[in-house]
Motif scaffolding. Structure first.
Motif, PDB file in Angstrom:
ATOM      1  N   LYS A   7      -8.310  36.700 -41.320  1.00 15.34           N
ATOM      2  CA  LYS A   7      -8.358  35.821 -42.590  1.00 15.34           C
ATOM      3  C   LYS A   7      -7.607  34.684 -42.613  1.00 15.34           C
ATOM      4  CE  LYS A   7     -11.569  38.071 -45.115  1.00 15.34           C
ATOM      5  NZ  LYS A   7     -13.043  37.858 -45.323  1.00 15.34           N
ATOM      6  N   THR A   8      -6.388  34.645 -42.156  1.00 13.13           N
ATOM      7  CA  THR A   8      -5.357  33.749 -41.794  1.00 13.13           C
ATOM      8  C   THR A   8      -5.752  32.720 -40.958  1.00 13.13           C
ATOM      9  OG1 THR A   8      -3.469  35.437 -42.554  1.00 13.13           O
ATOM     10  CG2 THR A   8      -2.955  33.071 -41.500  1.00 13.13           C
ATOM     11  N   LEU A   9      -6.332  33.158 -39.760  1.00 15.12           N
ATOM     12  CA  LEU A   9      -6.713  32.287 -38.656  1.00 15.12           C
ATOM     13  C   LEU A   9      -7.928  31.501 -39.014  1.00 15.12           C
ATOM     14  CD1 LEU A   9      -5.651  34.141 -35.514  1.00 15.12           C
ATOM     15  CD2 LEU A   9      -4.761  32.247 -36.529  1.00 15.12           C
ATOM     16  N   SER A  10      -8.756  32.346 -39.748  1.00 18.62           N
ATOM     17  CA  SER A  10     -10.034  31.844 -40.111  1.00 18.62           C
ATOM     18  C   SER A  10      -9.845  30.637 -41.101  1.00 18.62           C
ATOM     19  CB  SER A  10     -10.911  32.907 -40.747  1.00 18.62           C
ATOM     20  OG  SER A  10     -11.954  32.318 -41.499  1.00 18.62           O
ATOM     21  N   LYS A  14     -11.052  26.626 -39.974  1.00 20.23           N
ATOM     22  CA  LYS A  14     -12.088  25.816 -40.814  1.00 20.23           C
ATOM     23  C   LYS A  14     -11.873  24.210 -41.229  1.00 20.23           C
ATOM     24  CE  LYS A  14     -12.572  29.136 -43.948  1.00 20.23           C
ATOM     25  NZ  LYS A  14     -13.257  29.779 -45.087  1.00 20.23           N
ATOM     26  N   PRO A  15     -12.673  23.705 -41.597  1.00 20.63           N
ATOM     27  CA  PRO A  15     -12.700  22.187 -42.026  1.00 20.63           C
ATOM     28  C   PRO A  15     -11.416  21.975 -42.733  1.00 20.63           C
ATOM     29  CG  PRO A  15     -14.840  22.857 -41.796  1.00 20.63           C
ATOM     30  CD  PRO A  15     -14.115  24.121 -41.785  1.00 20.63           C
ATOM     31  N   LEU A  16     -11.229  22.801 -43.767  1.00 18.45           N
ATOM     32  CA  LEU A  16     -10.154  22.304 -44.918  1.00 18.45           C
ATOM     33  C   LEU A  16      -8.765  22.621 -44.080  1.00 18.45           C
ATOM     34  CD1 LEU A  16      -9.316  21.372 -47.642  1.00 18.45           C
ATOM     35  CD2 LEU A  16      -9.390  23.611 -48.371  1.00 18.45           C
ATOM     36  N   GLY A  17      -8.780  23.921 -43.514  1.00 22.70           N
ATOM     37  CA  GLY A  17      -7.519  23.988 -42.647  1.00 22.70           C
ATOM     38  C   GLY A  17      -7.149  23.023 -41.761  1.00 22.70           C
ATOM     39  N   ILE A  18      -8.044  22.694 -40.928  1.00 23.34           N
ATOM     40  CA  ILE A  18      -7.832  21.563 -39.698  1.00 23.34           C
ATOM     41  C   ILE A  18      -7.403  20.396 -40.462  1.00 23.34           C
ATOM     42  CG2 ILE A  18      -8.977  20.024 -38.041  1.00 23.34           C
ATOM     43  CD1 ILE A  18     -11.194  22.399 -37.808  1.00 23.34           C
ATOM     44  N   ILE A  19      -8.022  19.717 -41.582  1.00 29.94           N
ATOM     45  CA  ILE A  19      -7.763  18.680 -42.245  1.00 29.94           C
ATOM     46  C   ILE A  19      -6.283  18.650 -42.815  1.00 29.94           C
ATOM     47  CG2 ILE A  19      -8.040  17.196 -44.127  1.00 29.94           C
ATOM     48  CD1 ILE A  19     -11.126  17.568 -43.633  1.00 29.94           C
ATOM     49  N   LEU A 238     -20.499  27.749 -42.570  1.00 35.22           N
ATOM     50  CA  LEU A 238     -20.966  27.850 -40.877  1.00 35.22           C
ATOM     51  C   LEU A 238     -19.742  28.057 -40.378  1.00 35.22           C
ATOM     52  CD1 LEU A 238     -24.079  25.244 -40.431  1.00 35.22           C
ATOM     53  CD2 LEU A 238     -23.801  27.836 -40.538  1.00 35.22           C
ATOM     54  N   PHE A 239     -18.600  27.372 -40.405  1.00 37.90           N
ATOM     55  CA  PHE A 239     -17.430  27.469 -39.532  1.00 37.90           C
ATOM     56  C   PHE A 239     -17.010  29.007 -39.844  1.00 37.90           C
ATOM     57  CE2 PHE A 239     -17.621  23.282 -38.506  1.00 37.90           C
ATOM     58  CZ  PHE A 239     -16.509  22.856 -37.617  1.00 37.90           C
ATOM     59  N   ASN A 240     -16.985  29.369 -41.146  1.00 37.46           N
ATOM     60  CA  ASN A 240     -16.425  30.607 -41.380  1.00 37.46           C
ATOM     61  C   ASN A 240     -17.374  31.454 -40.454  1.00 37.46           C
ATOM     62  OD1 ASN A 240     -14.760  32.651 -43.239  1.00 37.46           O
ATOM     63  ND2 ASN A 240     -17.120  33.225 -43.625  1.00 37.46           N
ATOM     64  N   GLU A 241     -18.523  31.537 -40.367  1.00 37.80           N
ATOM     65  CA  GLU A 241     -19.435  32.349 -39.401  1.00 37.80           C
ATOM     66  C   GLU A 241     -19.009  32.350 -37.958  1.00 37.80           C
ATOM     67  OE1 GLU A 241     -21.558  34.995 -40.481  1.00 37.80           O
ATOM     68  OE2 GLU A 241     -20.411  34.454 -42.297  1.00 37.80           O
ATOM     69  N   TRP A 242     -18.958  31.267 -37.609  1.00 34.67           N
ATOM     70  CA  TRP A 242     -18.661  31.126 -35.895  1.00 34.67           C
ATOM     71  C   TRP A 242     -17.203  31.754 -35.607  1.00 34.67           C
ATOM     72  CZ3 TRP A 242     -20.197  25.339 -36.474  1.00 34.67           C
ATOM     73  CH2 TRP A 242     -21.562  25.039 -36.555  1.00 34.67           C
ATOM     74  N   ILE A 243     -16.374  31.373 -36.566  1.00 33.31           N
ATOM     75  CA  ILE A 243     -15.016  32.017 -36.275  1.00 33.31           C
ATOM     76  C   ILE A 243     -14.875  33.541 -36.533  1.00 33.31           C
ATOM     77  CG2 ILE A 243     -12.597  32.032 -37.164  1.00 33.31           C
ATOM     78  CD1 ILE A 243     -13.162  29.218 -38.367  1.00 33.31           C
ATOM     79  N   GLY A 244     -15.792  33.963 -37.660  1.00 29.64           N
ATOM     80  CA  GLY A 244     -15.740  35.687 -37.758  1.00 29.64           C
ATOM     81  C   GLY A 244     -16.588  36.229 -36.499  1.00 29.64           C
ATOM     82  N   LEU A 245     -17.560  35.292 -36.034  1.00 32.52           N
ATOM     83  CA  LEU A 245     -18.407  36.053 -34.892  1.00 32.52           C
ATOM     84  C   LEU A 245     -17.110  35.964 -33.574  1.00 32.52           C
ATOM     85  CD1 LEU A 245     -21.820  34.492 -34.548  1.00 32.52           C
ATOM     86  CD2 LEU A 245     -21.325  36.835 -34.385  1.00 32.52           C
ATOM     87  N   LEU A 246     -16.745  35.105 -33.450  1.00 29.87           N
ATOM     88  CA  LEU A 246     -15.504  34.902 -32.415  1.00 29.87           C
ATOM     89  C   LEU A 246     -14.588  36.128 -32.498  1.00 29.87           C
ATOM     90  CD1 LEU A 246     -13.933  33.702 -30.127  1.00 29.87           C
ATOM     91  CD2 LEU A 246     -12.709  32.358 -31.678  1.00 29.87           C
ATOM     92  N   PHE A 247     -14.024  36.440 -33.742  1.00 29.92           N
ATOM     93  CA  PHE A 247     -13.080  37.422 -33.995  1.00 29.92           C
ATOM     94  C   PHE A 247     -13.837  38.788 -33.685  1.00 29.92           C
ATOM     95  CE2 PHE A 247     -10.297  34.276 -36.580  1.00 29.92           C
ATOM     96  CZ  PHE A 247      -9.422  34.467 -35.710  1.00 29.92           C
TER      97      PHE A 247
END
Length: 254
Positions: A7-10, A14-19, A238-247
């Protein structure tokens, strides 16, 4: 531990975290050249992440198309995945407040009324802080919604242990076993992860995607080139889904 770390790395990825990370770097740096580059990067990313055309193409590429109910076969069991079906509004005992993913439970109701399904499994527990102090969790609210709309209680099965998509499939398998082919109902952007998780547990199933994000951004006009908070939200999903798939792949869930 995996749940907290993911959850933290997600959020960070994600876009908001990157910005936000780029914004902190902008504040900390004293180099004028780096400041200009960071500022430019933040503006470009903000525009891309909030651009309706950008998210429109991503959604169309990633999301499965919706299935007309009339073309759907018959299933003994449908599994509805919770996660946004209800909101936290307190309307009083016996009243239902639906959330932004409520189309999941609504379509299950429609399918039952059309005699496409015979039994409805509501899969999903609650992980949010303070939920134990509430009289009803989302799973209960989804059940209440079905009952208030004429679905017999005997038709509904509640699986209330799972906290994520992997556990949805795992706990559903424990609850109903591997029976005939089932129908899995979830939001369109979430279908890929759900599909891999249910396949991992050995289910025979068909996905039934609902509430496709692509349908909201498919038309092209002047507004398609202007930044939109809705498009930013959809990019975040969508970013949340891709990151979730990675984890999930790293954890061996899929």
């Amino acid at each position: 531990m995996f749940f907290v770390i993911s959850k933290t790395l997600s959020f960070i990825l994600k876009p908001l975290g990157i910005i936000l990370i780029l914004g902190f770097l902008l504040i900390l740096t004293k180099n004028r050249t780096k400041q200009k580059r960071l500022t430019f990067s933040i503006l470009i990313l903000l525009y891309i992440f909030s651009n309706p055309i950008f998210i429109g193409f991503l959604s169309k590429w990633y999301e499965p198309g919706t299935i007309p109910i009339k073309k759907l076969g018959h299933f003994e069991t449908a599994v509805v995945l919770t996660g946004g079906i209800s909101n936290d509004s307190e309307y009083g005992a016996g009243f239902v407040g639906l959330g932004n993913q409520a189309d999941r439970i609504w379509q299950a109701l429609q399918l039952y009324r059309e005699h496409k399904i015979e039994k409805i499994v509501i899969s999903g527990g609650e992980w949010r802080k303070g939920y134990k102090d509430k009289p009803m969790i989302e799973n209960d609210i989804a059940r209440l919604f079905l009952i208030k709309n004429g679905v017999p209680d005997s038709v509904i099965v509640q699986e209330k242990k799972s906290r994520n998509t992997y556990e949805n499939a795992l706990e559903t398998q424990k609850k109903i076993g591997i029976t005939a082919k089932i129908l899995v109902i979830t939001t369109s952007f979430h279908c890929k992860r759900a599909e891999l998780c249910f396949k991992k547990q050995g289910f025979k199933f068909q996905m039934f995607p609902v509430n496709a994000e692509q349908s909201e951004v498919s038309s092209i006009g002047i507004n398609s080139f202007l930044p939109s908070s809705l498009a930013f939200r959809q990019t975040d999903l969508l970013f949340n889904e891709w990151i979730g798939l990675l984890f999930y792949k790293l954890a061996g869930y899929v």
